[in-house]
Design a protein around this motif. Structure first.
Motif, PDB file in Angstrom:
ATOM      1  N   ILE A 226      36.547  48.791 -14.870  1.00  0.00           N
ATOM      2  CA  ILE A 226      36.973  47.433 -14.325  1.00  0.00           C
ATOM      3  C   ILE A 226      36.868  47.551 -13.007  1.00  0.00           C
ATOM      4  CG2 ILE A 226      38.567  46.726 -16.189  1.00  0.00           C
ATOM      5  CD1 ILE A 226      40.866  47.820 -14.499  1.00  0.00           C
ATOM      6  N   ASN A 227      36.479  48.733 -12.257  1.00  0.00           N
ATOM      7  CA  ASN A 227      36.458  48.766 -10.867  1.00  0.00           C
ATOM      8  C   ASN A 227      35.770  50.286 -10.245  1.00  0.00           C
ATOM      9  OD1 ASN A 227      36.603  47.900  -8.003  1.00  0.00           O
ATOM     10  ND2 ASN A 227      38.130  49.502  -7.920  1.00  0.00           N
ATOM     11  N   GLN A 228      34.993  49.984  -9.416  1.00  0.00           N
ATOM     12  CA  GLN A 228      34.071  51.516  -9.068  1.00  0.00           C
ATOM     13  C   GLN A 228      34.608  51.420  -7.525  1.00  0.00           C
ATOM     14  OE1 GLN A 228      30.013  52.102  -9.816  1.00  0.00           O
ATOM     15  NE2 GLN A 228      29.747  52.122  -7.609  1.00  0.00           N
ATOM     16  N   GLU A 229      34.946  52.619  -6.822  1.00  0.00           N
ATOM     17  CA  GLU A 229      35.001  52.801  -5.721  1.00  0.00           C
ATOM     18  C   GLU A 229      34.577  54.149  -5.119  1.00  0.00           C
ATOM     19  OE1 GLU A 229      36.080  52.126  -1.727  1.00  0.00           O
ATOM     20  OE2 GLU A 229      36.669  50.715  -3.646  1.00  0.00           O
ATOM     21  N   PRO A 230      33.619  54.350  -4.095  1.00  0.00           N
ATOM     22  CA  PRO A 230      33.170  52.931  -3.518  1.00  0.00           C
ATOM     23  C   PRO A 230      31.914  52.471  -4.480  1.00  0.00           C
ATOM     24  CG  PRO A 230      31.795  55.057  -2.517  1.00  0.00           C
ATOM     25  CD  PRO A 230      33.071  55.387  -3.467  1.00  0.00           C
ATOM     26  N   GLU A 231      31.699  51.193  -3.825  1.00  0.00           N
ATOM     27  CA  GLU A 231      30.665  50.306  -4.738  1.00  0.00           C
ATOM     28  C   GLU A 231      29.164  50.380  -3.961  1.00  0.00           C
ATOM     29  OE1 GLU A 231      32.125  46.384  -4.374  1.00  0.00           O
ATOM     30  OE2 GLU A 231      33.518  46.725  -5.943  1.00  0.00           O
ATOM     31  N   LEU A 232      28.847  51.780  -3.617  1.00  0.00           N
ATOM     32  CA  LEU A 232      27.485  52.345  -3.171  1.00  0.00           C
ATOM     33  C   LEU A 232      26.947  53.067  -3.836  1.00  0.00           C
ATOM     34  CD1 LEU A 232      28.739  52.273   0.728  1.00  0.00           C
ATOM     35  CD2 LEU A 232      27.483  50.306  -0.504  1.00  0.00           C
ATOM     36  N   PRO A 233      25.450  53.143  -3.810  1.00  0.00           N
ATOM     37  CA  PRO A 233      24.839  52.097  -3.419  1.00  0.00           C
ATOM     38  C   PRO A 233      24.591  51.052  -4.262  1.00  0.00           C
ATOM     39  CG  PRO A 233      23.383  54.014  -4.441  1.00  0.00           C
ATOM     40  CD  PRO A 233      25.047  54.315  -4.682  1.00  0.00           C
TER      41      PRO A 233
END
Length: 618
Positions: A226-233
């Motif tokens: 439901i979420n990824q941290e950080p959203e890079l690349p």
């Protein structure tokens, strides 16, 4: 006939209720919402409670089978379907579940009781029955995860008659109500993914367990990121298999040097993804891959190195590498790929592992080559993970001229000469050269001449004899005489060393000798005498020897050589009287050189006995 019709009607009603309320398997399902209710009060004497419950109008009834004749015991030939009751029902409690009835309750007073799990066995008091009406109650919420079913025996006894019907088996089955969330087995989950991983690479798996009924939808878990941290690349660097919980790479671009770690928020939902939800975390560490090539800090170096030194430091070449420090992806190795066909240099990795060190492998010679251009490459200890350019550096090496020592040619000179070479004869000319471009005048000096036989001209290097040579001298080893010569620069001090190895040719200049110690013998029984012959000359000028007696010595003895040709055998003749006389003999070597010897002989009296070399009286 009437009995069969009654049973038929009862079971028709029971089966009708079952078809309306059955939720899981065959059994009576307790209604979750009440329909019409009737007011019927009762007192529960066994349980010690008095209350006025309201009974559902559609309450199921379980009847004991009617006996064939009178109220007698009989074996039951039918099976009562289970009672399905939902777990964690909100009540209120006690809550009625079913009514137990005997077919004889109209003819006589019947009292009911229950035994088994939840009645008189742990958990005691979970189920109670009104002994007069046969109403069966549950007193508190049931928990399927603690116990999924209870086996009760219902008893009906005719009051006063003391006759009981066969116990009726009742199964209360607790129905799963999805009251448990999925539970992650290990939080946070930790995973390791190489930074060079491509999309589709699966590297870890998360799991959650659900305490609800196995194999049912209530325990069927689905997984989602439901979420990824950080959203890079990219915000979707990873994807999760909803059924297995496996996590795999979803996009290219993992780079440990920029983002070494990701935190994923994940959820697990039971009821095939539509039920209760639990949340967890997965911490993903990006493992280093050799995706950064080491680079020289300087692409060009110019250094000066003195000639004639081995293991001399040429240059240190530091490099940088962005991979994980102190790993094989970061540590370096080096090669000289051009400019050193003769192998004059060597390159190694310095203690820091980020430094190439070039040293001399052989002495450099300014006069032969005073400049080198080396091309050096650097790589890691392990291959690159992807195609990367290889860093190179050039090293301009200027060789510094030094005051070279004179060099004899050859360094060791070997020749042969007769040991009878006359004194003051020219033996050999032995000179050195100055390797320097600007040659200097050389002076020569004798450094080692053990027997002091030779002399050298300080300016020309001519060596002459100043004493006779002798091959048999103790200074000669294996027929060779060793001399050390020095060549010295007179202007700039520097000394070179050369060796002369002189093989002395043998000459037959040593006559054979024997031991001429006086002999003492017994005149009646003279013994055989052996005299060893020695000769200092070499092969061809020594044995085999020959011997002859001189000047009438043959009147006393005979002389001959033994089989080896190295020992004289003297056989003396017996005599009557005591005598003193001399034996003259001549020994000749294989080269014809001879020497005469005189031996004094004493013959003792005839009454003595020999002992060692003397005669003694008995």
């Amino acid at each position: 006939m009437a009995y069969d019709i009654t049973i038929f009607l009862i079971w028709g009603w029971v089966l009708g209720r079952m078809s309306e309320t059955l939720q899981s398997g065959n059994g009576f399902d307790f209604p979750l919402t009440g329909g019409e209710e009737t007011e019927e009060g009762f007192g529960h004497e066994d349980a010690g409670i008095v209350f006025q419950p309201k009974y559902p109008a559609s309450l199921p009834v379980l009847e004991f089978p009617k006996p064939l004749v009178g109220l007698v015991r009989r074996k039951r030939d039918w099976v009562v379907p289970p009672i399905n009751f939902p777990e964690n029902d909100r009540g209120p409690y006690p809550k009625i579940m079913v009514q137990i009835r005997s077919n004889n309750d109209k003819e006589m007073k019947i009292q009911y009781s229950i035994t088994g799990s939840g009645a008189d066995q742990p958990p005691v008091g979970l189920f109670i029955v009104d002994r007069n009406s046969g109403y069966l109650y549950v007193t508190q919420p049931l928990d399927r995860e603690r116990q999924d079913k209870h086996l009760l025996l219902a008893h009906a006894v005719a009051v006063g008659a003391g006759i009981a019907e066969d116990p009726m088996e009742i199964i209360v089955r607790v129905i799963d109500m999805n009251d448990n969330k999925p539970v992650f087995t290990l939080v946070p989950f930790k995973g390791l993914v190489p930074e060079a991983s491509i999309p589709g690479f699966e590297f870890m798996q998360v799991t959650a367990t659900d305490a609800d009924e196995p194999g049912s939808a209530n325990s069927d878990v689905r997984y989602t990121i439901i979420n990824q941290e950080p959203e890079l690349p990219s915000p979707n660097m990873f994807v999760m298999n909803p059924v297995t919980g496996a996590i795999q790479v979803n996009a290219a671009g993992l780079d440990r040097e920029n983002i070494p770690k990701y935190t994923l928020e994940i959820q697990a939902v039971d009821l095939e993804g539509n039920g209760l939800t639990s949340f967890g975390k997965s911490i993903i560490t990006v493992a280093d891959s050799n995706d950064i090539a080491p680079e020289f800090e300087k692409s060009s170096n110019t250094v000066s190195v003195p000639e004639n030194k081995v293991n001399a430091l040429v240059v240190k070449m530091p490099v940088s590498d962005g991979d994980e420090p102190h790993s094989s992806n970061w540590a370096t190795k080096y090669r000289i790929v051009d400019g050193d066909p003769g192998g004059m240099f060597t390159v190694s990795t310095g203690p820091s592992r980020l430094e190439g060190i070039i040293t001399t492998a052989k002495p450099l010679d300014f006069e032969k080559n005073n400049h080198y251009t080396l091309l050096v490459t650097v790589e890691n200890e392990v291959p690159f993970a992807t195609t990367l350019p290889t860093s190179t550096a050039t090293v301009q090496v200027n060789v510094e001229d030094r005051n070279d020592v004179p060099v004899f040619d050859p360094v060791e000179k070997f020749f042969s000469v007769s040991e009878h070479l006359p004194v003051d004869s020219d033996l050999v000319l032995y000179t050195a050269i100055d390797p320097d471009i600007m040659a200097h005048k050389l002076m020569y000096r004798m450094d080692r001449d053990p027997a002091k036989w030779l002399d050298i001209n300080n300016e020309t290097g001519m060596i002459k004899t100043k004493h006779p040579l002798d091959r048999e001298s103790p200074f000669v080893k294996d027929g060779k005489y060793r001399v050390v010569i020095l060549a010295i620069k007179d202007e700039i001090p520097a000394t070179g060393t050369g060796t002369i190895l002189i093989e002395l040719e043998d000459v037959n200049d040593n006559a054979p000798t024997i031991d001429d110690t006086p002999l003492k013998l017994c005149n009646q029984d003279p013994r055989l005498v052996h005299l060893a012959v020695t000769d200092r000359d070499g092969p061809g000028f020594a044995e085999p020897f020959s011997v002859e007696l001189l000047e009438g010595s043959n009147m006393y003895c005979t002389a001959q050589m033994d089989k080896t040709g190295t020992v004289v055998e003297l056989t003396f003749k017996a005599m009557r009287e005591q005598r003193n006389f001399y034996i003259n003999l001549r020994v000749t070597d294989a080269g014809g050189l001879n020497q005469d010897h005189v031996i004094h002989v004493t013959m003792n009296e005839d009454s003595c006995m020999t002992w060692r070399d003397f005669c003694v009286r008995p």
